[in-house]
Write a protein that holds these residues in place. Structure first.
Motif, mmCIF file in Angstrom:
data_model
loop_
_atom_site.group_PDB
_atom_site.id
_atom_site.type_symbol
_atom_site.label_atom_id
_atom_site.label_comp_id
_atom_site.label_asym_id
_atom_site.label_seq_id
_atom_site.Cartn_x
_atom_site.Cartn_y
_atom_site.Cartn_z
ATOM 1 N N GLY A 93 -62.273 -90.129 69.513
ATOM 2 C CA GLY A 93 -62.288 -89.035 68.523
ATOM 3 C C GLY A 93 -62.542 -89.284 66.919
ATOM 4 O O GLY A 93 -62.990 -90.575 66.565
ATOM 5 N N ALA A 94 -62.465 -88.046 66.378
ATOM 6 C CA ALA A 94 -62.516 -88.357 64.886
ATOM 7 C C ALA A 94 -61.553 -89.567 64.210
ATOM 8 O O ALA A 94 -60.417 -89.536 64.419
ATOM 9 N N PRO A 95 -62.011 -90.140 63.249
ATOM 10 C CA PRO A 95 -61.154 -91.200 62.414
ATOM 11 C C PRO A 95 -60.097 -90.236 61.615
ATOM 12 O O PRO A 95 -60.521 -89.478 60.686
ATOM 13 N N GLU A 96 -58.798 -90.410 61.819
ATOM 14 C CA GLU A 96 -57.850 -89.471 61.032
ATOM 15 C C GLU A 96 -56.748 -90.328 60.733
ATOM 16 O O GLU A 96 -56.493 -91.341 61.232
ATOM 17 N N ILE A 97 -56.046 -89.629 59.766
ATOM 18 C CA ILE A 97 -54.801 -90.268 59.174
ATOM 19 C C ILE A 97 -53.602 -89.352 59.237
ATOM 20 O O ILE A 97 -53.998 -88.089 59.059
#
Length: 354
Positions: free
Chosen positions: A125-129
């Motif tokens: 999935g998307a890189p998230e913080i």
């Protein structure tokens, strides 16, 4: 069988309060984060060279830095994301860190905890913080999408908020699946399903939750470790959720003081280390039961928890050890920070014999 040994390989006293330290991926360098006496924040990069810790670079910022992660960055850029005392989320290029690559006023108060997902080739999935704050909110950010969180879990308007002390990503094994777990000062623990934007599970562990971590974030949920005040940590088996009893779990007393953190060994998710307010480190191994899933009296499946066994312990500081980061490149190598203002490089030997 020879027991593993926890060895302080090298250490260095610094002149500021240390809050966090992280290995720079695929290197022998690490970054240390903290606070100067005047309230400014500090970032320092050290390298292990010829048996010594060599300071390569440092910079001061206008707010104390509480936490950081590389886990949403790719291996090429290796951007560090940080949370500070003013509620700012920022990402930094370590080659040019005078101006942040990304900056947002993420919270009204201090960011206590930060985690990343889908960076460094780990997770789908998307890189998230994700950030957790004293203002009671938990927010998920995609730094490619400007200054708005892609998800926010906040107290309802007018509702008393609890201080969120710790957050962690997990269950990121497909493009669409992803969870965030959050722990609060009153002992509340909440598991948010980001796909359905709902609370999948919640409980209260009776004491403030200092740190939580999935044993691995890039697989279907397996185990969750939660460390608390009053000398306890908890392990939950997340593979089977009972509709009434939730997840099977165990609790263990350790350190005779606050358990500040628990960190799983990257090369073996059944081995983890905990750090205590007494300046001690305890090394544990989790053992699975013969059956992870059993049925209750009504024939409904429920989890069956295993056991934890202490493998080694050592006291290395007179002050609490407040953070630790394992190296993903060399098994048994780690760095830790303590409130005695000392950074330590540790080696845990004989882990492959556990």
């Amino acid at each position: 069988m020879d027991k593993p040994q926890i060895i302080v390989h090298m250490q260095k006293g610094l002149d500021y309060t240390l809050f966090d330290a992280k290995w720079i991926p695929s290197s022998a360098r690490f970054v240390v984060m903290g606070s100067r006496p005047n309230g400014n924040g500090t970032l320092q990069i050290y390298e292990i060279s010829k048996g010594d810790l060599v300071l390569l670079k440092e910079t001061n910022k206008d707010a104390s830095i509480k936490c950081g992660t590389f886990a949403a960055s790719n291996l090429r850029s290796r951007h560090l994301a940080t949370g500070d005392f003013n509620g700012n989320l920022k990402t930094w290029d370590l080659e040019n860190w005078h101006t942040p690559v990304y900056s947002v006023k993420g919270h009204k108060e201090i960011i206590n905890s930060i985690d990343g997902c889908a960076g460094l080739g780990i997770g789908e999935g998307a890189p998230e913080i994700v950030t957790g704050s004293r203002d009671g909110s938990v927010k998920v950010w995609d730094t490619r999408q400007h200054d708005k969180p892609v998800a926010a879990m906040s107290p309802a308007e007018g509702e008393d908020h609890r201080d969120c002390w710790t957050v962690a990503f997990g269950n990121a094994y497909t493009e669409s699946e992803r969870c965030v777990c959050a722990g609060y000062d009153n002992g509340d623990i909440k598991l948010f399903d980001l796909r359905t934007m709902s609370v999948r599970w919640e409980d209260n562990l009776k004491n403030g939750i200092c740190n939580i971590e999935f044993d691995r974030k890039d697989i279907m949920m397996n185990k969750l470790l939660a460390c608390t005040l009053e000398s306890k940590f908890h392990v939950f088996d997340l593979r089977t959720q009972h509709p009434e009893k939730g997840f099977a779990g165990l609790s263990e007393k350790a350190h005779k003081s606050t358990v500040w953190f628990g960190k799983h060994l990257p090369q073996n998710r059944d081995i983890f280390i905990t750090g205590g307010g007494s300046g001690s480190l305890f090394l544990w191994k989790y053992s699975y039961p013969s059956q992870r899933c059993v049925k209750d009296n009504n024939g409904i499946e429920m989890g069956n928890i295993g056991s934890v066994n202490l493998q080694q312990n050592v006291t290395i500081s007179t002050q609490p050890i407040n953070s630790l980061d394992w190296s993903s490149d060399k098994e048994g190598l780690s760095i830790c920070t303590s409130f005695d203002q000392t950074i330590r490089v540790l080696i845990v030997s004989k882990l492959n014999r556990l």
